[in-house]
Design a protein around this motif. Structure first.
Motif, PDB file in Angstrom:
ATOM      1  N   HIS A 124       0.809  -1.145   0.159  1.00 36.94           N
ATOM      2  CA  HIS A 124      -0.140  -0.034   0.017  1.00 36.94           C
ATOM      3  C   HIS A 124       0.809   1.108  -0.038  1.00 36.94           C
ATOM      4  O   HIS A 124       1.479   1.755   0.964  1.00 36.94           O
ATOM      5  CB  HIS A 124      -0.871   0.053   1.201  1.00 36.94           C
TER       6      HIS A 124
ATOM      7  N   HIS B 210       1.199   4.773  -2.639  1.00 32.88           N
ATOM      8  CA  HIS B 210       0.955   5.612  -3.827  1.00 32.88           C
ATOM      9  C   HIS B 210       2.172   6.156  -4.478  1.00 32.88           C
ATOM     10  O   HIS B 210       2.693   7.091  -3.698  1.00 32.88           O
ATOM     11  CB  HIS B 210      -0.209   6.721  -3.347  1.00 32.88           C
TER      12      HIS B 210
ATOM     13  N   HIS C 175      -9.442   0.884  -0.979  1.00 34.49           N
ATOM     14  CA  HIS C 175      -9.445   1.710   0.368  1.00 34.49           C
ATOM     15  C   HIS C 175     -10.764   1.851   0.974  1.00 34.49           C
ATOM     16  O   HIS C 175     -11.759   2.059   0.396  1.00 34.49           O
ATOM     17  CB  HIS C 175      -9.285   3.317   0.261  1.00 34.49           C
TER      18      HIS C 175
ATOM     19  N   HIS D 272      -5.997   0.000   4.240  1.00 30.55           N
ATOM     20  CA  HIS D 272      -6.746   0.728   5.763  1.00 30.55           C
ATOM     21  C   HIS D 272      -7.494  -0.110   6.601  1.00 30.55           C
ATOM     22  O   HIS D 272      -7.048  -1.377   7.083  1.00 30.55           O
ATOM     23  CB  HIS D 272      -7.058   2.101   5.543  1.00 30.55           C
TER      24      HIS D 272
ATOM     25  N   ASP E 197       2.283   4.112   2.649  1.00 30.25           N
ATOM     26  CA  ASP E 197       1.094   5.291   1.903  1.00 30.25           C
ATOM     27  C   ASP E 197       1.434   5.907   0.979  1.00 30.25           C
ATOM     28  O   ASP E 197       1.422   5.971  -0.190  1.00 30.25           O
ATOM     29  CB  ASP E 197      -0.203   5.609   3.173  1.00 30.25           C
TER      30      ASP E 197
END
Ligand code: ADE
Ligand code: ZN
Length: 347
Positions: free
Chosen positions: A23, A25, A203, A227, A284
């Motif tokens: 996870h 980005h 998500h 999450h 993240d």
């Protein structure tokens, strides 16, 4: 089960253990220094005069206040080479944290809405991933995230644009402003992605209530929840997540920066693990949230008093719930066991 390793050696173990990151980005790995370098070469004006001023603006009240600044940063990305270099910078940094496999999120829509082609984005990202084994000694794949604040129609368009590059993408995800954009808004486009053979994640339960996690599972039929930390407000959901072994990709530093939890000491990562939930630790948007994956591990372990058995479980989970094939998972899990055995031998 490995023997418990002395807590004095836990920080070193957390750094050394092989891990997968599931996870992250890629646009959120763009460090201020790289934003300034790309702004200069692409002649893009920036709202901040210096790297320090930009970094100083990284104070957030919630997810949306972060997404606004994150979007500003993406405006400097113009060429395939920019996407390639951004990804190489992340891969090198992740490998330094002993990430041996990563599944990288990207948002094509952000860039196509700035006038770029989907191919420019995907080809740049993919070239870096393809080179990852030889350059960095790790594997990397790509997950295209739809932006949930945009329409279903726009998600369909983003999927269609990616189809000529189908082989460069392992999965489809769902990101951006969560509250008011529930998973079921994207049920039909996830059906289409599933029919095309993509692996699916979303998500859910970052800021929005547990109902969003239920519908990510039931309406989108995702294989992992990104999450998912709001699940602890729903005991029936917690039982389901544990029973069905639904993986959660948890991002502790992100949750504190975006005020999902008031402090790391109040984070529910340990509660999740102790309830038998298949959690993983991830960064993240590491350039914005104060740390890459090892910082997430070391600070969470210190705050929550976790031990080497939690560490082993988290690292093992990360490989097991990745989208790698069984043979690759086995190789990474053997490497993980090797590191734990070395530490145990020195106990
Ligand atoms: N896009 C980048 N980071 C995100 C996050 N934490 N939640 C939703 N969308 C995102
Ligand atoms: Zn995220």
């Amino acid at each position: 089960m490995h023997p418990l390793i002395a807590s004095s050696r836990l920080p070193e173990l957390l750094r050394a253990m092989p891990k997968a990151e599931l996870h992250m980005h890629i646009e959120g790995s763009l460090e201020p220094e790289l934003i300034f370098a790309m702004a200069q070469r692409n002649a893009v004006p920036l709202a901040y005069p210096t790297v320090e001023a930009l970094r100083g603006a990284y104070v957030f009240n919630n997810l949306q206040s972060f997404l606004d600044i994150y979007h500003e940063g993406t405006l400097v990305l113009k060429t395939e080479q920019d996407f390639y270099e951004m990804t190489c910078a992340y891969l090198a940094r992740a490998r330094a944290d002993n990430v041996l496999h990563t599944e990288i999120f990207f948002d094509t829509q952000t860039h196509t809405n700035h006038g770029l082609d989907a191919e420019t984005v995907i080809n740049g990202l993919h070239r870096a991933c393809e080179e990852a084994p030889a350059r960095y000694g790790m594997s990397a794949s790509l997950i295209l995230c739809f932006l949930r604040h945009l329409s279903e129609q726009e998600a369909f368009e983003s999927l269609e644009q990616a189809l000529p590059l189908r082989d460069k993408i392992v999965g489809i995800g769902l990101a951006s402003g969560e509250v008011g954009n529930p998973p079921e808004k994207f049920a039909r486009v996830f059906d289409r992605a599933r029919a095309l053979g993509f692996r699916l994640v979303a998500h859910a339960g970052e800021e929005a209530p547990p109902a969003y996690i239920w519908s990510a599972l039931d309406a989108l039929k995702v294989e992992r929840i990104d999450h998912g930390v709001q699940a602890t407000h729903d005991s029936i959901l917690m039982q389901r997540l544990a029973r069905e072994r639904v993986p959660l990709t948890v991002c502790p530093l992100s949750n504190v920066k975006l005020k999902v939890f008031p402090s790391l000491e109040r984070h529910n990562l340990r509660q999740m693990l102790d309830a038998g939930i298949v959690a993983t630790v991830n960064s993240d948007d590491p350039a914005y949230f104060g740390g890459y994956i090892n910082e997430n591990f070391s600070r969470s372990f210190a705050a929550l008093g976790m031990d080497s058995q939690h560490a082993y479980q988290l690292a093992k989970n990360s490989f097991e719930v990745s989208f790698l094939d069984a043979a690759a998972k086995r190789r990474y899990l053997d490497q993980l066991d090797g590191v734990f055995e070395e530490f145990a031998a020195l106990n």
